[in-house]
Scaffold this active site. Structure first.
Site, PDB file in Angstrom:
ATOM      1  N   CYS A   1     -34.182  65.129  86.954  1.00 10.51           N
ATOM      2  CA  CYS A   1     -34.011  63.704  86.665  1.00 10.51           C
ATOM      3  C   CYS A   1     -32.547  63.459  86.329  1.00 10.51           C
ATOM      4  O   CYS A   1     -31.947  64.240  85.600  1.00 10.51           O
ATOM      5  CB  CYS A   1     -34.897  63.318  85.481  1.00 10.51           C
ATOM      6  SG  CYS A   1     -34.741  61.597  84.991  1.00 10.51           S
ATOM      7  N   LEU A   2     -31.988  62.381  86.863  1.00 12.60           N
ATOM      8  CA  LEU A   2     -30.574  62.080  86.606  1.00 12.60           C
ATOM      9  C   LEU A   2     -30.316  61.785  85.127  1.00 12.60           C
ATOM     10  O   LEU A   2     -29.178  61.859  84.679  1.00 12.60           O
ATOM     11  CB  LEU A   2     -30.113  60.908  87.476  1.00 12.60           C
ATOM     12  CG  LEU A   2     -30.147  61.186  88.987  1.00 12.60           C
ATOM     13  CD1 LEU A   2     -29.749  59.944  89.763  1.00 12.60           C
ATOM     14  CD2 LEU A   2     -29.252  62.360  89.355  1.00 12.60           C
TER      15      LEU A   2
ATOM     16  N   HIS B   1     -40.923  56.179  85.039  1.00 10.82           N
ATOM     17  CA  HIS B   1     -39.792  55.629  84.272  1.00 10.82           C
ATOM     18  C   HIS B   1     -40.050  54.187  83.846  1.00 10.82           C
ATOM     19  O   HIS B   1     -39.626  53.756  82.774  1.00 10.82           O
ATOM     20  CB  HIS B   1     -38.506  55.642  85.120  1.00 10.82           C
ATOM     21  CG  HIS B   1     -37.744  56.931  85.076  1.00 10.82           C
ATOM     22  ND1 HIS B   1     -37.207  57.446  83.918  1.00 10.82           N
ATOM     23  CD2 HIS B   1     -37.381  57.789  86.061  1.00 10.82           C
ATOM     24  CE1 HIS B   1     -36.555  58.573  84.200  1.00 10.82           C
ATOM     25  NE2 HIS B   1     -36.656  58.814  85.488  1.00 10.82           N
TER      26      HIS B   1
ATOM     27  N   HIS C   1     -42.515  59.950  90.009  1.00  9.37           N
ATOM     28  CA  HIS C   1     -41.512  60.175  88.957  1.00  9.37           C
ATOM     29  C   HIS C   1     -40.835  58.855  88.566  1.00  9.37           C
ATOM     30  O   HIS C   1     -40.727  58.528  87.375  1.00  9.37           O
ATOM     31  CB  HIS C   1     -40.482  61.191  89.472  1.00  9.37           C
ATOM     32  CG  HIS C   1     -39.325  61.434  88.561  1.00  9.37           C
ATOM     33  ND1 HIS C   1     -39.074  62.663  87.999  1.00  9.37           N
ATOM     34  CD2 HIS C   1     -38.333  60.621  88.122  1.00  9.37           C
ATOM     35  CE1 HIS C   1     -37.980  62.578  87.241  1.00  9.37           C
ATOM     36  NE2 HIS C   1     -37.513  61.356  87.307  1.00  9.37           N
ATOM     37  N   GLU C   2     -40.399  58.100  89.570  1.00  8.90           N
ATOM     38  CA  GLU C   2     -39.692  56.850  89.279  1.00  8.90           C
ATOM     39  C   GLU C   2     -40.635  55.819  88.669  1.00  8.90           C
ATOM     40  O   GLU C   2     -40.253  55.071  87.760  1.00  8.90           O
ATOM     41  CB  GLU C   2     -39.035  56.282  90.542  1.00  8.90           C
ATOM     42  CG  GLU C   2     -38.002  57.183  91.196  1.00  8.90           C
ATOM     43  CD  GLU C   2     -36.966  57.745  90.233  1.00  8.90           C
ATOM     44  OE1 GLU C   2     -36.613  57.064  89.256  1.00  8.90           O
ATOM     45  OE2 GLU C   2     -36.509  58.875  90.452  1.00  8.90           O
TER      46      GLU C   2
ATOM     47  N   GLN D   1     -32.815  53.515  83.934  1.00  8.99           N
ATOM     48  CA  GLN D   1     -31.843  54.615  83.802  1.00  8.99           C
ATOM     49  C   GLN D   1     -30.397  54.118  83.790  1.00  8.99           C
ATOM     50  O   GLN D   1     -29.496  54.852  83.395  1.00  8.99           O
ATOM     51  CB  GLN D   1     -32.021  55.634  84.937  1.00  8.99           C
ATOM     52  CG  GLN D   1     -33.332  56.402  84.836  1.00  8.99           C
ATOM     53  CD  GLN D   1     -33.447  57.403  85.961  1.00  8.99           C
ATOM     54  OE1 GLN D   1     -33.904  57.070  87.040  1.00  8.99           O
ATOM     55  NE2 GLN D   1     -32.993  58.618  85.725  1.00  8.99           N
TER      56      GLN D   1
ATOM     57  N   GLY E   1     -33.819  59.524  93.626  1.00  9.68           N
ATOM     58  CA  GLY E   1     -34.471  58.340  93.083  1.00  9.68           C
ATOM     59  C   GLY E   1     -33.792  57.896  91.805  1.00  9.68           C
ATOM     60  O   GLY E   1     -33.151  58.704  91.125  1.00  9.68           O
TER      61      GLY E   1
HETATM   62 NI    NI Z   1     -35.868  60.415  86.516  1.00  5.47          NI
END
Ligand code: NI
Length: 170
Positions: free
Chosen positions: A89-90, A135, A131-132, A51, A46
């Site tokens: 998380c990226l 953000h 999660h997304e 991000q 995701g």
């Molecule tokens: Ni993330």
């Protein structure tokens, strides 16, 4: 294929609230394509627009690698159940922590053609959507981690050690 720069923890933009998208312009379409490319390149499941430095309420999720979903202006309609497990998380490369999330979510959003849809997801899909979605409101999973944040490498070593222990005790 175009990759975008990943914003990492400590970058102030990750704490900001993203804004609703009014229409899918060619620029927004390009952003979505780049987000998918960037997510796949990083082996993520995701990615939210913030991000890659864009404060728009857009995220992409693909938990199988063959099933991309684009969410524009998403709203979580229902959640139920509970799952506790590792999350990453990226924007925090190499890190993981234990987070409890709903096991089931129902979400409404618009797709890349601004068509309304509703989707229900369980397990990893539910986790990724929650999660997304966080953000978009400036939240990172670290706020929800139970215990300490770990290095993914340490976790893998620990799991290998446990697997060896299991083998030797059997
Ligand atoms: Ni993330």
């Amino acid at each position: 294929m175009a990759l975008r720069n990943m914003r990492e923890q400590g970058d102030a933009i990750l704490g900001k609230i993203s804004k609703d998208v009014k229409e899918v312009t060619p620029r927004v379409r390009e952003l979505i394509e780049d987000m998918l490319d960037t997510m796949y390149e990083a082996n993520g499941v995701g990615l939210a627009a913030v991000q890659v430095g864009v404060l728009k309420r857009i995220f992409v999720v693909d938990v199988t690698g063959e099933d991309p979903h684009v969410f524009i202006n998403p709203k979580i309609l229902e959640t139920s159940g509970e799952q506790t497990g590792h999350e990453g998380c990226l924007s925090l490369p190499g890190k993981t922590g234990i987070v409890t999330r709903p096991n089931h979510v129902k979400v409404a959003a618009y797709d890349e053609n601004m068509e309304y849809f509703e989707l229900e997801g369980e397990e990893l899909l539910a986790r990724a959507i929650c999660h997304e979605n966080d953000h978009l409101d400036g939240h990172l999973y670290v706020e929800k981690v139970e215990g300490d944040l770990m290095d993914v490498e340490d976790l893998q070593e620990e799991e290998e050690r446990q697997a060896e222990d299991t083998l030797t005790t059997e």
